[in-house]
Every structure is written in C-alpha cells, then in structure tokens.
Enzyme design. Structure first.
Site, PDB file in Angstrom:
ATOM      1  N   ALA A 131     -23.050  17.025  17.251  1.00 19.99           N
ATOM      2  CA  ALA A 131     -22.959  16.149  16.084  1.00 19.99           C
ATOM      3  C   ALA A 131     -22.857  16.952  14.798  1.00 19.99           C
ATOM      4  CB  ALA A 131     -24.167  15.225  16.036  1.00 19.99           C
ATOM      5  N   ASP A 162     -24.008  16.023   6.352  1.00 19.40           N
ATOM      6  CA  ASP A 162     -25.292  16.723   6.397  1.00 19.40           C
ATOM      7  C   ASP A 162     -26.100  16.490   5.121  1.00 19.40           C
ATOM      8  OD1 ASP A 162     -25.235  17.867   8.920  1.00 19.40           O
ATOM      9  OD2 ASP A 162     -24.225  19.682   8.258  1.00 19.40           O
TER      10      ASP A 162
END
Length: 350
Positions: A131, A162
């Site tokens: 991921a 992120d």
C-alpha cells in the site's frame, strides 16, 4: 521554546513505524509539544537509509528507543513504555501489528487508558497487500483525475496519500485522547483519499455523474486552472461573479457574467482567458490581480516558494526544515534535531 510549554506538553506518544505517514503524524504532535518516543527496530527506521535530511524532515524533536520486538526482552521494554504513555501510533502491515502485539486488546492489560492508532494502507481487516503512496493514489481515483484530458493519468509530485493519512491519524489520536478513554483507532490511506474526493464521490454516488480529467481544472468553477502567459504559468481561481467582474475588467474580456454561463460555455471562456493572459507574464498578472483581490498566483518552483516564505523555514539541530503548519499564539516550538538510533534507550539484544 518561548511562551511556555506547547499545547500538547502533557501528551506522551509512542511511535512504531517507518518512512512517512506515521512519522509525519507524530512529528506534528511533537511540534506541538508532545513527548514522542520513536520505537525503532535494530536496523532503525528505513528512512534513515534515504538521507539525513529526509529522516530529519519527519522525525525532528523525537526520542529514539531501539527495541527488537521479536524478543521477550523487547516486548517487556515495550510494555514498560506503554505503562508510561498516553497513545501509541503504529504504521506497519496489519500482520506485523498483530504479531508484535501493538493493538489495544494486546496492550490493554498494561494501560487501560492507552489510545492505539493503527495506520495502514487498506485497513486492519484487508490483509498485507502493498500500500505505498503511489499505489493508493492509483487505486482510489486520484491518478485518473490528474493530468491532461487527452494524456495519461498522472501522480502529484509529492506523497499526498501518506501526508494526508498522517494528518488524519494525528487527528484521530487526539480525538480519542480528548474522550478520556483508551481504545483502538483505525486509519487507512485508502479511506483518507476516498474521503478527500468528497464532492467528486458525492456527485457520482447521488447523481451518477463520473468526474472527468480536466487537466487540473476545477470541475465546477470556470475559469479555475493553470494558464500559460507570456512568461510562465498563472493559477487563476474564479469562484464567484465578483471575482470574474474584477478579472474581466483588468483583462479586457467581455461577457460570461454568471457562474452558470461560464460553466456552460467552458471552452469559450478558457479560450478568451488564454488569449488575454498571453499579453503579460505570470508575475505581471499576479502583481496586477493581487490588489483587486482576485485569486491568482504565478506558478513557482519549490526553491522559489521557500524564498518567498522565509518565516516557514526553521532550524532543527543545524538542519533547515519547513516548520510546523500550526501557529499557536504564545508558543514557539524548539524544533530539536532528529534522534540518533537508540539515543534514548537500546535494548535490541536478547
């Protein structure tokens, strides 16, 4: 620091993670005064291998304890730290989170009031499918919306998934701390990015209209995109008729007085604006439109942007970094250096 302790000075946070999303979340908390202890494996956070500047940009002002969580000694030391902490933020694969006992259920016997945040790619129940940021952007529709209409999909030039997930994780952690109860919080990169597609998703789910790739143009506001000029590109963001009247008068454009008409005649509006903006440079248009309060900015490189915002750059132990985005009246973060591996405790051997 000046002006007394930070707003989170009483908060003690453990971090078990690597690279970006989790460390960014806890660095934001540290900037606000929280004591953040980074629990690192024997080899350290992987971002230490990238560069000192990269590691510092995500880990300034933290403590570092090196533990081997696969050993009984490492687990014992972890539990000691848990007893002294308010929250734990973990940024690992779901299987590793369970294997190392980093959930609220596993740690509740050591601290019932502990807040545990699991920051994963797809969710704790979704398995260990990779991921990484760019993968999640592709999987959630971000890449499909980015780029020229007749070109390939593109990715933003920074780690938007992120960083966004880090912000969401910090917020979730604080929400549960404020509640006064321990418990488990889950945040996934997938859920965060789908949440950020809010109005695009709502229009599809309720009206059946799929978003189109518009080359960076806004789906509803016209004109609201980047335009070429005589030198450089200009970001123009006309959201209501008052902005349009001021801009059109300065640019010498007639017609298209309402938002509804501009949206219906998008191609004509874009053509007229493109022709008008070719008469001056991006910097020239910015200087002309700023006094009129028209939302516009010349496209700058990051070095140029940082030169325009010297107050955003801070010193953290001899490294120049971008400071906290939170400005708290009466408080100035100390911006300590990033910790060396195991600087505040080293128990990685059995």
């Amino acid at each position: 620091m000046t002006g007394g302790p930070g707003p989170l000075a009483a908060l003690r946070v453990l971090e078990v993670g690597h690279i970006l999303a989790g460390p960014y979340a806890t660095m934001l908390l540290a900037d606000l005064g929280a004591q953040v202890t980074k629990v690192e494996p024997p080899g350290g956070d992987l971002s230490r291998q990238v560069s000192d500047a990269y590691f510092a940009s995500l880990n300034r002002g933290k403590r570092s304890v090196r533990l081997d969580l696969t050993t009984p000694g490492g687990q014992d030391r972890l539990h000691d730290l848990v007893r002294e902490s308010d929250a734990l933020l973990v940024n690992l694969k779901p299987s590793a989170i369970h294997r190392f006992g980093l959930t609220y259920e596993a740690l509740k016997p050591y601290n019932e009031r502990l807040v545990c945040v699991a920051l994963t790619g797809w969710g704790m129940a979704a398995g260990d499918e990779p991921a990484f940021d760019y993968v999640v952007q592709a999987a959630t529709g971000i890449a499909a919306l980015t780029g020229a209409p007749d070109g390939p999909p593109l990715l933003p030039g920074y780690s938007s998934a992120d960083n966004s997930a880090g912000l969401a994780a910090a917020l979730g952690l604080l929400a549960q701390v404020v509640s006064g109860r321990g418990g488990q919080i889950e945040v996934s990169l997938r859920d965060v990015m789908l949440s950020q597609l809010n109005y695009h998703a709502s229009v599809w789910l309720n009206d059946g209209v799929a978003p189109r790739r518009l080359g960076g143009a806004h789906s509803y506001y016209v004109p609201a995109q980047l335009f070429p000029t005589a030198d450089g590109h200009l970001a123009l963001f006309i959201t209501h008729d008052g902005f349009w009247r001021a801009f059109a008068a300065e640019a010498g454009i007639e017609g298209f007085p309402t938002m509804t008409e501009r949206a219906a005649r998008r191609d004509e509006v874009i053509a007229a604006v493109t022709k008008a903006l070719a008469a001056d440079t991006a910097a020239g248009w910015e200087a002309r439109l700023r006094p009129l309060r028209v939302p516009a900015a010349a496209v700058r490189t990051l070095p140029e942007a940082l030169a325009q915002a010297p107050d955003a750059v801070v010193d953290a132990g001899g490294l120049r970094l971008v400071g906290s985005p939170f400005r708290v009246t009466g408080y100035e973060p100390s911006y300590g250096p990033p910790p060396s591996l195991g600087e505040h405790g080293d128990a990685d051997t059995p």
